[in-house]
Design an enzyme around this catalytic site. Structure first.
Site, PDB file in Angstrom:
ATOM      1  N   GLU A 189       0.848  -1.204   0.000  1.00 22.76           N
ATOM      2  CA  GLU A 189       0.000   0.000   0.000  1.00 22.76           C
ATOM      3  C   GLU A 189       0.882   1.253   0.000  1.00 22.76           C
ATOM      4  O   GLU A 189       0.492   2.289  -0.532  1.00 22.76           O
ATOM      5  CB  GLU A 189      -0.944   0.012   1.216  1.00 22.76           C
ATOM      6  N   LYS A 231      -2.424   9.516   1.804  1.00 27.96           N
ATOM      7  CA  LYS A 231      -3.842   9.214   2.015  1.00 27.96           C
ATOM      8  C   LYS A 231      -4.561  10.421   2.609  1.00 27.96           C
ATOM      9  O   LYS A 231      -5.649  10.793   2.167  1.00 27.96           O
ATOM     10  CB  LYS A 231      -4.016   7.983   2.908  1.00 27.96           C
ATOM     11  N   ASN A 249      -7.472   3.480  -5.211  1.00 28.72           N
ATOM     12  CA  ASN A 249      -7.823   2.117  -5.629  1.00 28.72           C
ATOM     13  C   ASN A 249      -6.882   1.552  -6.684  1.00 28.72           C
ATOM     14  O   ASN A 249      -7.159   0.499  -7.259  1.00 28.72           O
ATOM     15  CB  ASN A 249      -9.258   2.090  -6.171  1.00 28.72           C
ATOM     16  N   HIS A 269      -4.256  -9.307   1.592  1.00 31.59           N
ATOM     17  CA  HIS A 269      -4.805  -8.237   0.753  1.00 31.59           C
ATOM     18  C   HIS A 269      -3.702  -7.530  -0.062  1.00 31.59           C
ATOM     19  O   HIS A 269      -3.833  -7.355  -1.277  1.00 31.59           O
ATOM     20  CB  HIS A 269      -5.555  -7.242   1.640  1.00 31.59           C
TER      21      HIS A 269
HETATM   22  N1  LIG Z   1     -11.275   1.343   6.527  1.00 29.43           N
HETATM   23  C1  LIG Z   1     -10.447   1.405   5.511  1.00 29.43           C
HETATM   24  O1  LIG Z   1     -10.255   2.470   4.910  1.00 29.43           O
HETATM   25  C2  LIG Z   1      -9.699   0.172   5.112  1.00 29.43           C
HETATM   26  C3  LIG Z   1      -8.655   0.261   4.180  1.00 29.43           C
HETATM   27  C4  LIG Z   1      -7.943  -0.894   3.874  1.00 29.43           C
HETATM   28  C5  LIG Z   1      -8.271  -2.101   4.481  1.00 29.43           C
HETATM   29  N2  LIG Z   1      -9.309  -2.148   5.368  1.00 29.43           N
HETATM   30  C6  LIG Z   1      -9.672  -3.422   6.024  1.00 29.43           C
HETATM   31  O2  LIG Z   1      -8.565  -3.851   6.813  1.00 29.43           O
HETATM   32  C7  LIG Z   1      -8.660  -5.263   7.000  1.00 29.43           C
HETATM   33  C8  LIG Z   1      -7.283  -5.880   6.872  1.00 29.43           C
HETATM   34  O3  LIG Z   1      -6.445  -5.359   7.878  1.00 29.43           O
HETATM   35  P1  LIG Z   1      -5.048  -6.039   8.266  1.00 29.43           P
HETATM   36  O4  LIG Z   1      -4.299  -6.331   7.040  1.00 29.43           O
HETATM   37  O5  LIG Z   1      -4.438  -5.200   9.303  1.00 29.43           O
HETATM   38  O6  LIG Z   1      -5.486  -7.464   8.816  1.00 29.43           O
HETATM   39  P2  LIG Z   1      -5.925  -7.976  10.274  1.00 29.43           P
HETATM   40  O7  LIG Z   1      -6.565  -6.921  11.058  1.00 29.43           O
HETATM   41  O8  LIG Z   1      -6.700  -9.223  10.051  1.00 29.43           O
HETATM   42  O9  LIG Z   1      -4.510  -8.342  10.943  1.00 29.43           O
HETATM   43  C9  LIG Z   1      -3.719  -9.360  10.381  1.00 29.43           C
HETATM   44  C10 LIG Z   1      -3.284 -10.396  11.405  1.00 29.43           C
HETATM   45  O10 LIG Z   1      -2.216  -9.873  12.199  1.00 29.43           O
HETATM   46  C11 LIG Z   1      -2.494 -10.006  13.588  1.00 29.43           C
HETATM   47  N3  LIG Z   1      -1.823  -8.878  14.225  1.00 29.43           N
HETATM   48  C12 LIG Z   1      -2.216  -7.597  14.256  1.00 29.43           C
HETATM   49  N4  LIG Z   1      -1.283  -6.816  14.821  1.00 29.43           N
HETATM   50  C13 LIG Z   1      -0.260  -7.627  15.180  1.00 29.43           C
HETATM   51  C14 LIG Z   1       0.995  -7.396  15.791  1.00 29.43           C
HETATM   52  N5  LIG Z   1       1.425  -6.170  16.118  1.00 29.43           N
HETATM   53  N6  LIG Z   1       1.784  -8.481  16.026  1.00 29.43           N
HETATM   54  C15 LIG Z   1       1.394  -9.713  15.654  1.00 29.43           C
HETATM   55  N7  LIG Z   1       0.221  -9.980  15.048  1.00 29.43           N
HETATM   56  C16 LIG Z   1      -0.592  -8.951  14.821  1.00 29.43           C
HETATM   57  C17 LIG Z   1      -4.006  -9.975  13.644  1.00 29.43           C
HETATM   58  O11 LIG Z   1      -4.494 -10.566  14.833  1.00 29.43           O
HETATM   59  C18 LIG Z   1      -4.371 -10.786  12.406  1.00 29.43           C
HETATM   60  O12 LIG Z   1      -4.279 -12.150  12.658  1.00 29.43           O
HETATM   61  C19 LIG Z   1      -9.668  -5.765   5.985  1.00 29.43           C
HETATM   62  O13 LIG Z   1     -10.856  -6.109   6.653  1.00 29.43           O
HETATM   63  C20 LIG Z   1      -9.913  -4.560   5.087  1.00 29.43           C
HETATM   64  O14 LIG Z   1     -11.220  -4.522   4.557  1.00 29.43           O
HETATM   65  C21 LIG Z   1     -10.015  -1.040   5.683  1.00 29.43           C
HETATM   66 ZN   LIG Z   2      -5.873  -1.873  -0.063  1.00 30.53          ZN
END
Ligand SMILES: NC(=O)c1ccc[n+]([C@@H]2O[C@H](COP(=O)([O-])OP(=O)(O)OC[C@H]3O[C@@H](n4cnc5c(N)ncnc54)[C@H](O)[C@@H]3O)[C@@H](O)[C@H]2O)c1
Ligand SMILES: [Zn+2]
Length: 376
Positions: A189, A231, A249, A269
């Site tokens: 990203e 952003k 996007n 992702h």
């Molecule tokens: N609101 C928005 O603008 C926006 C933008 C992009 C993505 N998203 C959303 O974000 C989500 C994905 O987020 P993500 O990639 O952070 O995934 P996630 O929140 O599932 O975290 C990934 C994994 O890492 C673990 N984890 C988190 N922090 C940790 C740490 N410090 N140490 C060890 N493990 C840790 C979590 O428990 C999980 O198993 C999706 O649901 C997506 O739709 C939202």
């Molecule tokens: Zn994204």
């Protein structure tokens, strides 16, 4: 320890600061007090057990005993980003007597951030919340910009609300416990942010690859702050994604199709976005929007933050799946194309045939680059 960087997001409906750097957790309580401007507040922290196990002590030690946050848990995983979780959390808040003095703290990755933000948007018709993102993806992307929500069986993020946090505290120390694949996926990203709007960030990602991948706090703070700046700058101009915000996007049209084709389980992702970005680069190249040299430079950086996993899907299947993800304007699909490193434009005339050809070229690259790996 590098100094804390502060980026101010000034959107039409809210203005707040995003703090980036090491050691933020240690001063969390003082920072929240400053945010509440001396008024009493009750902190409710929402997290997952696996994250809390790693960081509880550090967080707790920032608060005086009497003001220690009440902790509410959501199991880790995208599958819990659902209405049922939000309802269960709301019941727990009510049971604990949370009222309008409540301050919700989202302590986790994007899943926890999206759930907590949505809960904050609707609990008692809206309470304040703060993002404390613990993944790189959440630090550079999901914690900023006010989009909150949950998934339905019919698709991702179909229920939600715009609700900005009061502040974001992105502590780079938290990334120490993150699996390397999650770090690299989040960095995709940042690469996106560099490609669409910040040539200097792109160069930083090229030149300090080793430091960044090794989690060097100085390099990471610079990358995260610059990504957030991109952003925040875009969201400040176009909060509701009527035009400019669409450039965020880049790589996501086919990225989302790849996630859907692989059941949201084979790739992270950011990994799907990485392949989607390479396909988008092919579209830009075949339209002569970028030179072969620019194509190679961008594709090489994307691949450098790998290894990207291989997946099974046909080009036709991917293009068919983009239909579900069409960000349409009067029935037209918006597609983001870079015009050089640091600049991108939205086009509405990308055809299925163009996407098919680009997806095909990307899939060939994938097979060539991952041929020694066992396909899962
Ligand atoms: N609101 C928005 O603008 C926006 C933008 C992009 C993505 N998203 C959303 O974000 C989500 C994905 O987020 P993500 O990639 O952070 O995934 P996630 O929140 O599932 O975290 C990934 C994994 O890492 C673990 N984890 C988190 N922090 C940790 C740490 N410090 N140490 C060890 N493990 C840790 C979590 O428990 C999980 O198993 C999706 O649901 C997506 O739709 C939202
Ligand atoms: Zn994204």
């Amino acid at each position: 320890m590098p100094p804390i960087k502060i980026i101010r997001l000034a959107a039409a409906s809210a203005t707040y600061d995003i703090h980036v750097g090491g050691g933020l957790l240690g001063s969390l309580h003082a920072r929240l007090q400053r945010l509440a401007r001396g008024k009493p507040y009750r902190p409710f922290l929402i997290t997952s057990p696996n994250i809390w196990k790693l960081w509880a002590e550090e967080v707790r030690s920032s608060f005086p005993e009497a003001q220690s946050p009440t902790v509410l848990f959501v199991p880790a995983g995208e599958k819990y980003k659902r209405m049922a979780t939000v309802e269960a959390l709301a019941e727990q808040l009510a049971e604990a007597g949370a009222d309008r003095d409540a301050l919700l703290l989202a302590f986790g990755g994007g899943v926890i951030g999206d759930i907590t933000g949505f809960l904050a948007a609707i609990y008692m018709r809206g309470v304040p919340y703060v993002q404390i993102p613990t993944t790189l993806l959440a630090q550079v992307d999901s914690s900023v910009g006010g989009k909150t929500g949950v998934n339905l069986a019919a698709g991702k993020n179909l229920v939600g609300a715009f609700h900005h946090p009061r502040a974001v505290f992105a502590d780079t120390d938290l990334l120490r416990t993150l699996p390397p694949a999650e770090l690299n996926a989040g960095l995709q990203e940042s690469i996106k942010a560099g490609i669409i709007r910040d040539a200097k960030l792109f160069r930083l990602l090229e030149q300090q690859q080793e430091e960044i991948r090794a989690g060097d706090p100085v390099a990471l703070t610079r990358v995260i702050a610059a990504s957030i700046q991109v952003k925040a700058g875009v969201v400040a101009q176009d909060e509701r994604e009527s035009s400019l915000r669409m450039i965020l996007n880049f790589g996501h049209t086919l990225g989302h199709a790849i996630e859907a084709a692989t059941g949201y389980s084979k790739l992270l992702h950011g990994e799907a976005v990485a392949w989607g970005s390479i396909a988008a680069l092919y579209v830009a190249f075949s339209r002569n929007r970028i030179t072969g040299k620019e194509f190679a430079r961008m594709a090489n950086l994307i691949l450098a933050y790998g290894p990207l996993p291989r997946f099974r899907a046909s080009a036709q299947q991917l293009v068919d799946l983009t239909a579900a993800d069409k960000k349409t304007r009067s029935g037209r699909r918006a597609f983001i194309l870079p015009t050089c490193v640091g600049h991108a434009e939205v086009v509405f005339d990308a055809t299925d045939a163009e996407l098919l050809q680009a997806a095909d070229a990307m899939l060939s690259d994938m097979k060539r680059l991952t041929k020694h790996k066992v396909a899962s």
